[in-house]
Design a protein around this motif. Structure first.
Motif, short mmCIF file in Angstrom:
data_model
loop_
_atom_site.label_atom_id
_atom_site.label_comp_id
_atom_site.label_asym_id
_atom_site.label_seq_id
_atom_site.Cartn_x
_atom_site.Cartn_y
_atom_site.Cartn_z
N ALA A 18 0.80 -1.22 0.00
CA ALA A 18 0.00 0.00 0.00
C ALA A 18 0.83 1.27 0.00
CB ALA A 18 -0.95 -0.01 1.20
N ALA A 19 2.02 1.22 0.59
CA ALA A 19 2.85 2.42 0.69
C ALA A 19 3.76 2.62 -0.52
CB ALA A 19 3.69 2.37 1.97
N LEU A 20 3.66 1.71 -1.50
CA LEU A 20 4.55 1.78 -2.67
C LEU A 20 3.83 2.39 -3.86
CD1 LEU A 20 6.15 -1.80 -2.47
CD2 LEU A 20 6.91 0.31 -1.35
N ASP A 21 4.60 3.04 -4.73
CA ASP A 21 4.01 3.56 -5.96
C ASP A 21 3.83 2.40 -6.95
OD1 ASP A 21 6.52 3.05 -7.17
OD2 ASP A 21 7.18 5.12 -6.89
N ALA A 22 3.20 2.70 -8.08
CA ALA A 22 2.84 1.65 -9.04
C ALA A 22 4.07 0.88 -9.52
CB ALA A 22 2.09 2.26 -10.22
N ALA A 23 5.16 1.58 -9.77
CA ALA A 23 6.37 0.90 -10.27
C ALA A 23 6.94 -0.05 -9.24
CB ALA A 23 7.42 1.94 -10.66
N ARG A 24 6.96 0.37 -7.96
CA ARG A 24 7.50 -0.50 -6.91
C ARG A 24 6.55 -1.66 -6.64
NH1 ARG A 24 10.52 2.75 -8.11
NH2 ARG A 24 10.98 1.00 -9.47
N ARG A 25 5.24 -1.44 -6.74
CA ARG A 25 4.30 -2.56 -6.57
C ARG A 25 4.53 -3.60 -7.66
NH1 ARG A 25 0.52 1.58 -5.42
NH2 ARG A 25 -0.37 1.43 -7.51
N ALA A 26 4.72 -3.14 -8.90
CA ALA A 26 4.98 -4.07 -10.00
C ALA A 26 6.29 -4.82 -9.79
CB ALA A 26 5.02 -3.30 -11.33
N PRO A 30 -28.02 -17.76 -28.47
CA PRO A 30 -26.61 -17.86 -28.90
C PRO A 30 -26.11 -16.49 -29.36
CG PRO A 30 -27.99 -19.51 -29.97
CD PRO A 30 -28.92 -18.51 -29.35
N VAL A 31 -24.91 -16.12 -28.94
CA VAL A 31 -24.32 -14.83 -29.31
C VAL A 31 -22.83 -15.03 -29.53
CG1 VAL A 31 -26.02 -13.42 -28.06
CG2 VAL A 31 -23.97 -14.23 -26.88
N TRP A 32 -22.16 -13.95 -29.90
CA TRP A 32 -20.70 -13.93 -29.99
C TRP A 32 -20.18 -12.88 -29.02
CZ3 TRP A 32 -23.68 -15.64 -33.81
CH2 TRP A 32 -23.25 -16.77 -34.54
N ALA A 33 -19.19 -13.27 -28.22
CA ALA A 33 -18.54 -12.35 -27.29
C ALA A 33 -17.28 -11.81 -27.96
CB ALA A 33 -18.18 -13.06 -25.99
N LEU A 34 -17.14 -10.49 -28.01
CA LEU A 34 -16.02 -9.83 -28.67
C LEU A 34 -15.13 -9.16 -27.63
CD1 LEU A 34 -18.37 -10.07 -30.79
CD2 LEU A 34 -17.44 -8.01 -31.85
N ILE A 35 -13.83 -9.50 -27.66
CA ILE A 35 -12.88 -8.96 -26.69
C ILE A 35 -11.62 -8.53 -27.42
CG2 ILE A 35 -11.66 -9.37 -24.52
CD1 ILE A 35 -13.49 -11.94 -24.29
N LYS A 36 -11.27 -7.26 -27.36
CA LYS A 36 -10.07 -6.77 -28.04
C LYS A 36 -8.81 -7.29 -27.35
CE LYS A 36 -10.05 -2.45 -29.32
NZ LYS A 36 -10.18 -0.97 -29.28
N ALA A 37 -7.83 -7.65 -28.13
CA ALA A 37 -6.57 -8.18 -27.57
C ALA A 37 -5.85 -7.14 -26.72
CB ALA A 37 -5.66 -8.66 -28.70
N VAL A 38 -6.04 -5.86 -27.01
CA VAL A 38 -5.30 -4.83 -26.28
C VAL A 38 -5.93 -4.48 -24.94
CG1 VAL A 38 -4.37 -3.78 -28.38
CG2 VAL A 38 -6.57 -2.98 -27.47
N THR A 39 -7.06 -5.11 -24.59
CA THR A 39 -7.69 -4.81 -23.30
C THR A 39 -7.03 -5.56 -22.16
OG1 THR A 39 -9.35 -6.55 -23.58
CG2 THR A 39 -9.93 -4.34 -24.35
N PHE A 40 -6.19 -6.56 -22.45
CA PHE A 40 -5.55 -7.32 -21.39
C PHE A 40 -4.47 -6.48 -20.74
CE2 PHE A 40 -7.40 -10.40 -24.20
CZ PHE A 40 -7.88 -11.39 -23.35
N ASP A 41 -4.35 -6.61 -19.41
CA ASP A 41 -3.37 -5.85 -18.67
C ASP A 41 -1.97 -6.29 -19.07
OD1 ASP A 41 -1.87 -4.48 -16.85
OD2 ASP A 41 -3.10 -5.01 -15.13
N HIS A 42 -1.13 -5.33 -19.47
CA HIS A 42 0.24 -5.68 -19.86
C HIS A 42 1.10 -6.10 -18.68
CE1 HIS A 42 0.58 -4.51 -24.20
NE2 HIS A 42 -0.63 -4.13 -23.90
N ARG A 43 0.73 -5.66 -17.46
CA ARG A 43 1.37 -6.22 -16.28
C ARG A 43 0.54 -7.43 -15.90
NH1 ARG A 43 1.35 -0.84 -15.14
NH2 ARG A 43 -0.44 -1.04 -13.76
#
Length: 368
Positions: free
Chosen positions: A163-171, A346-359
């Motif tokens: 909790a006390a770390l910034d995003a870079a240190r958490r990663a 019945p339907v189709w679910a569409l999910i863009k590849a770029v929505t996944f978290d890069h971390r």
């Protein structure tokens, strides 16, 4: 199995904790909820830093607290390794001495990883001669983790360690926490209000609100429940899907899951890596006819299993069955009426590849 049942009131009209749950004897159990819901109070009671009005705490066959029997094991005999938000290292001692302090506190004959193993696990060999004042926040937390682990605890307690770390240190620290989870082989109670930490680390989830347990269970199962506002009301609500890296080519990685394959731009690891990915409901679009000519690569045949309230007046959740896997899609009521969406369609679910978290979510340990 870990059994925890606690009741405590702070002052005459103060906060009331009345929480009971069981947790697995291995892996990470995350205590999740907003600030002030009682997460840290539970950890303090388990560690013996707070004596509750009433309760029982047992770790396997070891009973640490049973107020009915007037049994209260002192904190120093509970064998709980505690890691706080701040590392609480001895500033006048170098890293090696801080680590060996934990080793000296280990009970005679207690089993656990050795000094060199812990140093290698947490990647802190180059820090041994340095003092805490010369360390970054992430490095301090890794040393604090090592000291706790070297005390050979029966239970690790982590009170919002990032909790006390910034995003870079958490990663920076998250992968080491994942290694610790996989290598330690002991139960961990992990307090957080950060959903990304739950996604990356937790096996079991305890949802808390105003001092009470709202729900408890496997993290993947709870992520798909739309009746839990603590999760479903969030704009990043969605399901956690266990995946395996199959291959990588042309800047994309293919993830296999029970129900099909997903393409992502994230780089979670080499083929065979197991991980979980969060598919946010807001990132899942719906088509009633198979789409063509789209940039979106993830087009999954699905069936609408149920339609539930979103909590927002103009939105609903679609519960989608993609083979044996459940996905959630958040759509407007206008889309619901305009497309004639209904359970069984019945339907189709569409999910863009770029929505996944890069971390990407920290890799999971192979099944035991």
């Amino acid at each position: 199995m870990i059994g925890i049942a606690l009741r405590h009131r702070f002052g005459r009209d103060g906060f009331v904790l009345d929480a009971a749950f069981d947790a697995p004897a291995a892996g990470v159990t995350a205590l999740f909820g907003p600030s002030g819901c009682g997460k840290s109070t539970i950890l303090a009671a388990v560690a013996g830093l707070l004596r509750p009005d009433a309760g029982r705490v047992a770790v396997g066959d070891a009973v640490l607290l049973d107020t009915d029997r007037r049994l209260v094991v002192p904190p120093e005999r509970r064998r709980c390794g505690v890691v706080f938000q701040d590392a609480r290292l001895f500033p006048h001692l170098p890293v090696e001495a801080n680590l060996r302090y934990g080793l000296r506190r280990a009970p005679p004959g207690a089993e656990g990883p050795g000094f060199e193993e812990v140093v290698a696990l947490l990647g802190i060999g180059h820090l041994l001669a340095r003092r805490p004042t010369g360390l970054s926040g992430g490095e301090k937390q890794r040393v604090a983790l090592g000291r706790a682990l070297l005390s050979r605890p029966r239970l690790l307690l982590m009170d919002e360690p990032l909790a006390a770390l910034d995003a870079a240190r958490r990663a920076e620290v998250l992968p080491f926490l994942a290694r610790l989870r996989d290598a330690a082989g002991l139960p961990i109670l992990y307090v957080t209000h950060a959903l990304e930490e739950v996604d990356a680390l937790a096996d079991h989830l305890v949802l808390l609100e105003e001092g009470r347990v709202v729900a408890t269970g496997a993290v993947e199962a709870l992520s798909a429940r739309t009746d839990l506002p603590q999760l479903a009301a969030r704009r990043d609500a969605g399901v956690l899907v266990p995946c395996t890296v199959l291959r990588a080519a042309d800047g994309l990685v293919t993830l296999g899951f029970a129900g099909g394959e997903l393409l992502a731009t994230a780089r979670p690891g080499p083929p065979g890596t197991r991980l979980r990915v969060r598919l946010r409901a807001r990132d899942v679009a719906i088509a009633t006819e198979e789409p063509r000519g789209l940039s979106t690569r993830n087009i999954l045949p699905a069936t609408i299993a149920a339609i539930t309230e979103d909590g927002e007046p103009g939105e609903v959740f679609l519960r989608l069955a993609v083979g044996p896997t459940t996905l959630l899609a958040r759509v407007t009521r206008d889309s619901l009426a305009r497309l004639g969406l209904r359970p069984g369609l019945p339907v189709w679910a569409l999910i863009k590849a770029v929505t996944f978290d890069h971390r990407a979510t920290a890799p999971l340990a192979p099944p035991r």
